[in-house]
Write a protein that holds these residues in place. Structure first.
Motif, PDB file in Angstrom:
ATOM      1  N   PRO A 165      -9.096   3.326  21.848  1.00 24.92           N
ATOM      2  CA  PRO A 165     -10.234   3.971  22.500  1.00 24.92           C
ATOM      3  C   PRO A 165     -11.578   3.264  22.324  1.00 24.92           C
ATOM      4  CG  PRO A 165      -8.830   5.622  21.520  1.00 24.92           C
ATOM      5  CD  PRO A 165      -8.301   4.300  21.062  1.00 24.92           C
ATOM      6  N   THR A 166     -11.752   2.446  21.283  1.00 23.87           N
ATOM      7  CA  THR A 166     -13.038   1.780  21.093  1.00 23.87           C
ATOM      8  C   THR A 166     -13.313   0.754  22.178  1.00 23.87           C
ATOM      9  OG1 THR A 166     -12.077   0.089  19.626  1.00 23.87           O
ATOM     10  CG2 THR A 166     -12.917   2.102  18.595  1.00 23.87           C
ATOM     11  N   GLU A 167     -12.264   0.333  22.910  1.00 21.15           N
ATOM     12  CA  GLU A 167     -12.455  -0.642  23.988  1.00 21.15           C
ATOM     13  C   GLU A 167     -12.648   0.029  25.342  1.00 21.15           C
ATOM     14  OE1 GLU A 167      -9.497  -3.649  24.164  1.00 21.15           O
ATOM     15  OE2 GLU A 167      -9.976  -4.479  22.203  1.00 21.15           O
ATOM     16  N   ASP A 168     -12.549   1.339  25.384  1.00 17.90           N
ATOM     17  CA  ASP A 168     -12.670   2.087  26.636  1.00 17.90           C
ATOM     18  C   ASP A 168     -14.158   2.290  26.947  1.00 17.90           C
ATOM     19  OD1 ASP A 168     -12.591   3.844  28.759  1.00 17.90           O
ATOM     20  OD2 ASP A 168     -11.066   5.145  27.870  1.00 17.90           O
ATOM     21  N   PRO A 169     -14.669   1.685  28.032  1.00 16.53           N
ATOM     22  CA  PRO A 169     -16.112   1.812  28.321  1.00 16.53           C
ATOM     23  C   PRO A 169     -16.529   3.241  28.634  1.00 16.53           C
ATOM     24  CG  PRO A 169     -14.941   0.768  30.155  1.00 16.53           C
ATOM     25  CD  PRO A 169     -13.976   0.830  29.006  1.00 16.53           C
TER      26      PRO A 169
END
Length: 227
Positions: A219-223
C-alpha cells in the motif's frame, strides 16, 4: 480486514487369557490414550493461537482478527466485523461488511462467485466494508505489533485513505478462491491490488480487454493512499 471426540474404548484382545494379564495390558493402553488426547488438545490450542497472532506478527500479512479486536474496542458487526463462528460469503448482504460494499464491486463478486462455484470453489469473505473506527483500530494494532507507523503502513491504510472504508475493496479466502481469481478475476473486472496481499481485490474498469494492472508492491506505493 466474511475464519472453525470421545475416543472409542480400546478392544483388549488379552481378556480371554485372564483378568490379571488383561489388567496389566489395559493400563498402558489407557495411559497412551490419555496422552494422545492431551497432545491433540495442546496442538489444537497452539495452532489456534498461532493462527490468531500470525495475522499481526512482525513481517507477516495483517488480516483482520475478530478474536483480537473484540475485547475492549466497542466494535461489532455494525462496524464491519464478521462472525467468528461461521463462513461469510459475498451473498450475505445482511451483514454490513458485505451489504455496504460498492454495488458494482458486489455485483462483480457475485457473478464471479457463481461461476467459481461451478468449479467447486467458494469465496469466503475475510473482511469487506469497515467503519472508520474499525480501520483505525486495525492501524493502531499494526503499529503496536510492527513497531512503527512506517512499517504498519505496508499492511494497513489509514481510515481516511482505506478502500475498505469506502466499500471499494474486499479480502477473500481461502487459497483456492484467490487462486481462482488470479486466473479469472480480470474477466469480471476484479484485480489484485497489492503484491503482498493476495487476498485483497478491487474493481478495475477495462480489465476484460486490457487485463489487470500490475499490483503495487504494498500500500505505500499506491498513490491513492498518499494523502
Amino acid at each position: 480486514m466474511r475464519s472453525h471426540r470421545t475416543l472409542a474404548p480400546a478392544h483388549h484382545a488379552s481378556r480371554s487369557v485372564g483378568p490379571r494379564r488383561s489388567g496389566r495390558r489395559a493400563r498402558p493402553a489407557r495411559a497412551l490414550g490419555t496422552l494422545a488426547v492431551l497432545a491433540l488438545l495442546v496442538a489444537s490450542l497452539l495452532a489456534f493461537g498461532f493462527a490468531v497472532r500470525a495475522a499481526v506478527s512482525p513481517g507477516a500479512p495483517v488480516v483482520p482478527s475478530v478474536v483480537e479486536l473484540l475485547p475492549g474496542t466497542g466494535l461489532d458487526e455494525d462496524d464491519g466485523l464478521l462472525p467468528s463462528d461461521e463462513i461469510v460469503t459475498v451473498f450475505d448482504d445482511e451483514l454490513p461488511a458485505v451489504g455496504n460494499l460498492d454495488a458494482d464491486l458486489l455485483g462483480a463478486l457475485r457473478a464471479a462467485a457463481a461461476d467459481a462455484a461451478d468449479d467447486g470453489v467458494t469465496f469466503q469473505v475475510n473482511s469487506g466494508w469497515r467503519s472508520a473506527d474499525y480501520q483505525q483500530s486495525l492501524l493502531e494494532d499494526a503499529i503496536d505489533e510492527h513497531g512503527s507507523r512506517e512499517e504498519a503502513a505496508r499492511w494497513v491504510a489509514t481510515a481516511e485513505t482505506s478502500s475498505h472504508v469506502t466499500g471499494d475493496a474486499i479480502d477473500l479466502g481461502p487459497t483456492d478462491a484467490t487462486s481462482w481469481l488470479a486466473q479469472h478475476g480480470q474477466e469480471y473486472g476484479l484485480c489484485r491490488t497489492y503484491a503482498n496481499e493476495p487476498w485483497h481485490y478491487e474493481l478495475r474498469s477495462g480489465t476484460p480487454d486490457q487485463g489487470c494492472p500490475v499490483p503495487y508492491a504494498d500500500p505505500t506505493e499506491d498513490p491513492r493512499l498518499s494523502s
